[in-house]
Scaffold this active site. Sequence first.
Site, mmCIF file in Angstrom:
data_model
loop_
_atom_site.group_PDB
_atom_site.id
_atom_site.type_symbol
_atom_site.label_atom_id
_atom_site.label_comp_id
_atom_site.label_asym_id
_atom_site.label_seq_id
_atom_site.Cartn_x
_atom_site.Cartn_y
_atom_site.Cartn_z
ATOM 1 N N SER A 24 0.817 -1.203 0.000
ATOM 2 C CA SER A 24 0.000 0.000 0.000
ATOM 3 C C SER A 24 0.862 1.270 0.000
ATOM 4 O O SER A 24 1.646 1.467 -0.927
ATOM 5 C CB SER A 24 -0.954 -0.072 1.193
ATOM 6 N N HIS A 47 -7.556 -5.783 0.715
ATOM 7 C CA HIS A 47 -6.390 -4.923 0.940
ATOM 8 C C HIS A 47 -5.505 -5.385 2.089
ATOM 9 O O HIS A 47 -4.282 -5.398 1.972
ATOM 10 C CB HIS A 47 -6.890 -3.501 1.213
#
Length: 405
Positions: free
Chosen positions: A170, A380
Amino acid sequence: MNFHWYSSIVILIVLPNFKITMGAQWSKMNFSDVVQSYGYPVEIHEVTTEDGYLLDVFRVPYGAKSSTKTPNPNPILLNHGLMGSAENFIVGGPTKALAYVLADKGYDIWLCNARGTQHSRKHVHLDPDKDLEQYWRFSFHEIGVYDLPATIDYVLNKTGKSQLHFIGHSQGTTTFFVMGSERPEYNEKIKLMIAMAPSALLGNIKMISLRLLATFKDYLKTLADYLKVYELIPKYLLSNEAIRSITSSFCEEHQVITRTVCSNVFVAMSGFSPEQLDPDTITFLTNLGPGGASVYQALHYAQLVNSGKFVKFDWGPRENMIKYNSTTPPEYNFANMVSPMSLFYGEADLMVTKEDVMLLTTRLPNVVDVYRIPYDNWSHLDFLWARDMDKYLNPHIFRILRKYK
Ligand SMILES: *[C@@H]1O[C@H](CO)[C@@H](O)[C@H](O)[C@H]1NC(C)=O
Ligand SMILES: *[C@@H]1O[C@H](CO)[C@@H](O)[C@H](O)[C@H]1NC(C)=O
Ligand SMILES: *[C@@H]1O[C@H](CO)[C@@H](O)[C@H](O)[C@H]1NC(C)=O
Ligand SMILES: *[C@@H]1O[C@H](CO)[C@@H](O)[C@H](O)[C@H]1NC(C)=O
């Protein structure tokens, strides 16, 4: 209020810099204690950036079963996401988490802690609690321009190598892309960059709450200026025992009902994969530590979401003119990001969507591998703590690292 909106508030409150515990008996243990308890060595190093920030860099130089007890030959730098820290890479425990399994595979593991996280909340002369406006005036831009180069140079110096492998998650990839654009001389120090949920183009984000947040970004900035709160999770808030105990008792094992709410919140946060969330992980995550990011990092992401472009921070027309010689912020230069990259994405990732990853592959000049995690519900945060990391994530990481050694 929809569920995602609520969950993003909880992200802001719960996610930061979780202290490492797998159960109550460990609640006072920190990174070194936990890693050592599994028989792995730990070193803590301090790196100074060009602009005076002091960063703790952790190292797991070899695995638990190493017979020689000397550092492994190939350094890998692991770089965490927004409001994370080095702890992200040990959550899954010694059979799954990357810091351990890669050390056991013969790599020398180094872990970043970006400026402003609990381990790197310091500076040669600025005080993060007093010099608020100066200390916290950074976005992921500065992490990419100063923190990563300083850390990479430090690791290469200590190991006597000329190149390393880099794995980011990320924001840990965003800062790498920034470095590639702004400090292109660092490309040649990278053997291979592995990007888990590569975050640069975010125009197709599916998380409604973050879209909403993005629309209100200007108000948020004004509010931050007005309140003089620049730390995303101010330390005083999290060190407040009352708040801490509310959150942790809410999620404790014996609180069956509230714990269900609690686990649902985590599920909403991490996407659609409740089956990948271990109950122990929830306990682990709700044990709070002090806060971890600047408001400008969140605002900068809001600008990426709004523009759909990978742009520098928008400081407003007047300041942009001074900084960029243009009233609007320029885009980062993809053409400069020439180190070899392997992109990993999850089909159920609501933040970094498949659409945006595909778009990114057309902009980055040296993508050598694109890997869809072979599990439809991969989201995620599953890159950090999915129950089946060892099945769906790690094997391809080993494979691609071997290929680019
Ligand atoms: C963890 O705690 C021990 C002692 O309690 C301390 O020596 C060590 O520096 C700490 N490690 C980190 C990473 O903060
Ligand atoms: C590491 O840095 C020190 C001090 O800057 C320098 O003397 C030394 O030669 C460097 N070592 C390597 C292997 O680059
Ligand atoms: C600023 O931009 C203008 C027009 O875009 C250009 O003519 C000028 O050379 C630039 N100045 C600097 C210092 O780059
Ligand atoms: C994936 O998520 C869907 C919807 O939440 C669920 O019905 C399905 O069982 C999940 N798949 C797996 C393999 O767990």
